[in-house]
Write an enzyme that holds these catalytic residues in place. Structure first.
Site, PDB file in Angstrom:
ATOM      1  N   LYS A   4       1.017  -1.285   0.167  1.00  0.00           N
ATOM      2  CA  LYS A   4      -0.270  -0.161  -0.334  1.00  0.00           C
ATOM      3  C   LYS A   4       0.952   1.450  -0.434  1.00  0.00           C
ATOM      4  CE  LYS A   4      -3.493   2.121   3.448  1.00  0.00           C
ATOM      5  NZ  LYS A   4      -4.038   2.271   4.637  1.00  0.00           N
ATOM      6  N   THR A  43       6.009 -11.978  13.994  1.00  0.00           N
ATOM      7  CA  THR A  43       6.721 -12.065  15.126  1.00  0.00           C
ATOM      8  C   THR A  43       7.553 -12.797  15.889  1.00  0.00           C
ATOM      9  OG1 THR A  43       7.312 -10.090  17.106  1.00  0.00           O
ATOM     10  CG2 THR A  43       4.994 -10.062  16.324  1.00  0.00           C
ATOM     11  N   ASP A  44       7.530 -12.576  17.470  1.00  0.00           N
ATOM     12  CA  ASP A  44       7.794 -13.307  18.469  1.00  0.00           C
ATOM     13  C   ASP A  44       7.608 -13.224  19.824  1.00  0.00           C
ATOM     14  OD1 ASP A  44       9.921 -11.446  18.787  1.00  0.00           O
ATOM     15  OD2 ASP A  44      11.753 -12.819  19.890  1.00  0.00           O
ATOM     16  N   GLU A  45       6.614 -11.787  18.880  1.00  0.00           N
ATOM     17  CA  GLU A  45       6.243 -10.720  20.609  1.00  0.00           C
ATOM     18  C   GLU A  45       4.784 -11.560  20.368  1.00  0.00           C
ATOM     19  OE1 GLU A  45       7.030  -6.483  19.899  1.00  0.00           O
ATOM     20  OE2 GLU A  45       8.610  -6.711  19.140  1.00  0.00           O
ATOM     21  N   TYR A  91       0.016  -4.503  19.064  1.00  0.00           N
ATOM     22  CA  TYR A  91       1.162  -5.208  18.164  1.00  0.00           C
ATOM     23  C   TYR A  91       1.129  -6.210  18.039  1.00  0.00           C
ATOM     24  CZ  TYR A  91       4.920  -6.256  15.178  1.00  0.00           C
ATOM     25  OH  TYR A  91       5.877  -7.209  14.718  1.00  0.00           O
ATOM     26  N   LYS A 140      -1.027  -9.022  15.732  1.00  0.00           N
ATOM     27  CA  LYS A 140      -0.056 -10.095  14.888  1.00  0.00           C
ATOM     28  C   LYS A 140      -0.555 -11.501  15.850  1.00  0.00           C
ATOM     29  CE  LYS A 140       2.370 -10.114  12.341  1.00  0.00           C
ATOM     30  NZ  LYS A 140       2.605 -10.243  11.285  1.00  0.00           N
ATOM     31  N   TYR A 152       4.609   5.843  -9.244  1.00  0.00           N
ATOM     32  CA  TYR A 152       3.575   4.970  -9.633  1.00  0.00           C
ATOM     33  C   TYR A 152       2.287   5.089  -9.479  1.00  0.00           C
ATOM     34  CZ  TYR A 152       8.369   2.231  -9.399  1.00  0.00           C
ATOM     35  OH  TYR A 152       8.902   1.243  -9.776  1.00  0.00           O
TER      36      TYR A 152
END
Ligand code: NAD
Ligand code: TYD
Length: 377
Positions: A35, A134-136, A183, A187, A374
């Site tokens: 995006k 992610t590991d989070e 966040y 995820k 673009y």
């Protein structure tokens, strides 16, 4: 020829994955769907933008109709899904955008893949939906030391290899999800949707959870590029809390190599943790970055230590992340290629040599420039 969508290819990690695939697999057609949010930057891909096996499509992954159109137009065989809102501090201020992009956007990609692939005579055969996470999602680990020695102490991973650690527990693939930030919650939710599409419809999915990445082309709101730029301009370095939090750092090209390996050799429905057994306290990594920038700029090493400024801690700041990537090492033979000292030297050099890239981003001009370039493609 295989047609592969890479989402978020104009971002930090995505640009390294796109570059690797476009250069390594001339028989693949790589379709970069991005995006171009504030974090997307086509300057990250200048060196490969004219390659015949590369196409850029400016699109929002949440726009289901457009995504369906891309699947139809390009006869897509595989997806490597990286597009996301990725910065914890922004998620604390604006959780809605994170739920929208990370959860609804992932669902839109999954549903488009499902509707397209299940209608084919071969159905899922030769198809793959690879979700980058992610590991989070695993939450936070404690700083501990069972032997009473000052960390970091030497410990042994389940692979049998020794490394330095700040605690006795590690993120393994079988851990329960315990996300704390908007966040990581978004995820985690997207990871669940990916696994649900495998379990419910039989879609060939793979999920990987990686530790903190560092290297060229990272947006300068993240610790390492932000601090390199601030040191260069002798601006204060805002260290959250006491700088005691621990992160596990992996050079971005090693993550891209792992993605390549797992996309081709990973087992469907599996999860792989990716990390380099490389834990650092924030304050220590900041000192290494200061010394490296100072040395490379010809300043006296350490002369910018006084830029360190302790500020109010991040809300809900996770104390420690530490990945156990033994499964990936054992089953697929992946190893990080760079020692941290080497990786940080390369990284600092890259940012200092590419100041124009940094200035474009920090002045906000690059976005308008590439938007217009673009707009009609
Ligand atoms: P980034 O923020 O640098 O890049 C994200 C990219 O996604 C940008 O190009 C942006 O334009 C694009 N994007 C955002 N919203 C979009 C939308 N709605 N539609 C299409 N494109 C959109 O992120 P990154 O650091 O490169 O992370 C990439 C992925 O890897 C993310 O899924 C992140 O959760 C995961 N991850 C990152 C790290 C890390 O240390 N950076 C570690 C582990 C996993
Ligand atoms: P960051 O790069 O935002 O990654 P993440 O939050 O996903 O781990 O931050 C890395 C660590 O550095 C984290 O513990 C927060 C800390 N940090 C600071 O101390 N100051 C800063 O200005 C930033 C951006 C991060």
């Amino acid at each position: 020829m295989k047609n592969i969508i890479i989402t978020g290819g104009a971002g930090f990690i995505g640009s390294h994955v796109v570059r690797l695939f476009v250069n390594k697999y001339p028989d693949y057609h790589i379709i970069n769907v991005d995006k171009l949010t504030y974090a997307g930057n086509l300057a990250n891909l200048k060196d490969i933008e004219d390659k015949p096996n590369y196409t850029f499509v400016k699109a929002d992954i949440c726009d289901f109709e457009t995504i369906m159109g891309i699947f139809k137009k390009y006869n897509v065989d595989g997806v490597i899904h990286l597009a996301a809102e990725s910065h914890v501090d922004r998620s604390i201020k604006d959780p809605f955008t994170f739920a929208q992009t990370n959860v609804m956007g992932t669902l839109s990609m999954l549903q488009a893949a499902k509707l397209t692939w299940e209608q084919l005579p071969e159905k899922w055969e030769g198809k793959r939906f690879y979700h980058i996470s992610t590991d989070e999602v695993y939450g936070a680990l404690e700083l501990t030391n069972p032997e009473g020695i000052e960390p970091p102490f030497t410990t042994k991973a389940s692979s049998g290899k020794h490394h330095l650690a700040y605690g006795s527990k590690f993120f393994t693939e079988d851990l329960k999800y315990m996300p704390h930030s908007p966040y990581s919650a978004s995820k985690a939710s997207s990871d669940h949707f990916v696994r649900a599409f495998h379990d419910t419809y039989g879609m060939p999915t793979i999920v990987t959870n990686c530790s903190n990445n560092y290297g060229p082309y990272q947006f300068p709101e993240k610790l390492i590029p932000l601090f390199i730029n601030n040191i260069r301009h002798r601006k204060p370095l805002p260290v959250y809390g006491k700088g005691e939090n621990v992160r596990d750092w992996l050079y971005v090209e090693d993550h891209a190599r792992a993605i390549d390996l797992i996309f081709h050799k990973g087992k469907v429905a599996e999860t792989y943790n990716i990390g380099g057994f490389n834990e650092w306290k924030n304050i220590d990594i900041i000192k290494v970055v200061i010394n490296t920038v100072d040395r490379l700029l010809g300043r006296k090493e350490g002369e910018d230590m006084d830029l360190i400024t302790f500020v109010t801690d991040r809300a809900g700041h996770d104390m420690r992340y530490a990945i156990d990537s033994s499964k990936l090492q054992r089953e697929l033979g992946w190893e990080p290629s760079l020692q941290f000292e080497e990786g940080i030297e390369k990284t600092v050099k890259w940012y200092l040599e590419n100041q124009a890239w940094m200035d474009n981003i920090t002045s906000g001009e690059y976005e308008k420039y590439y938007e217009s370039m673009y707009a009609n493609r």
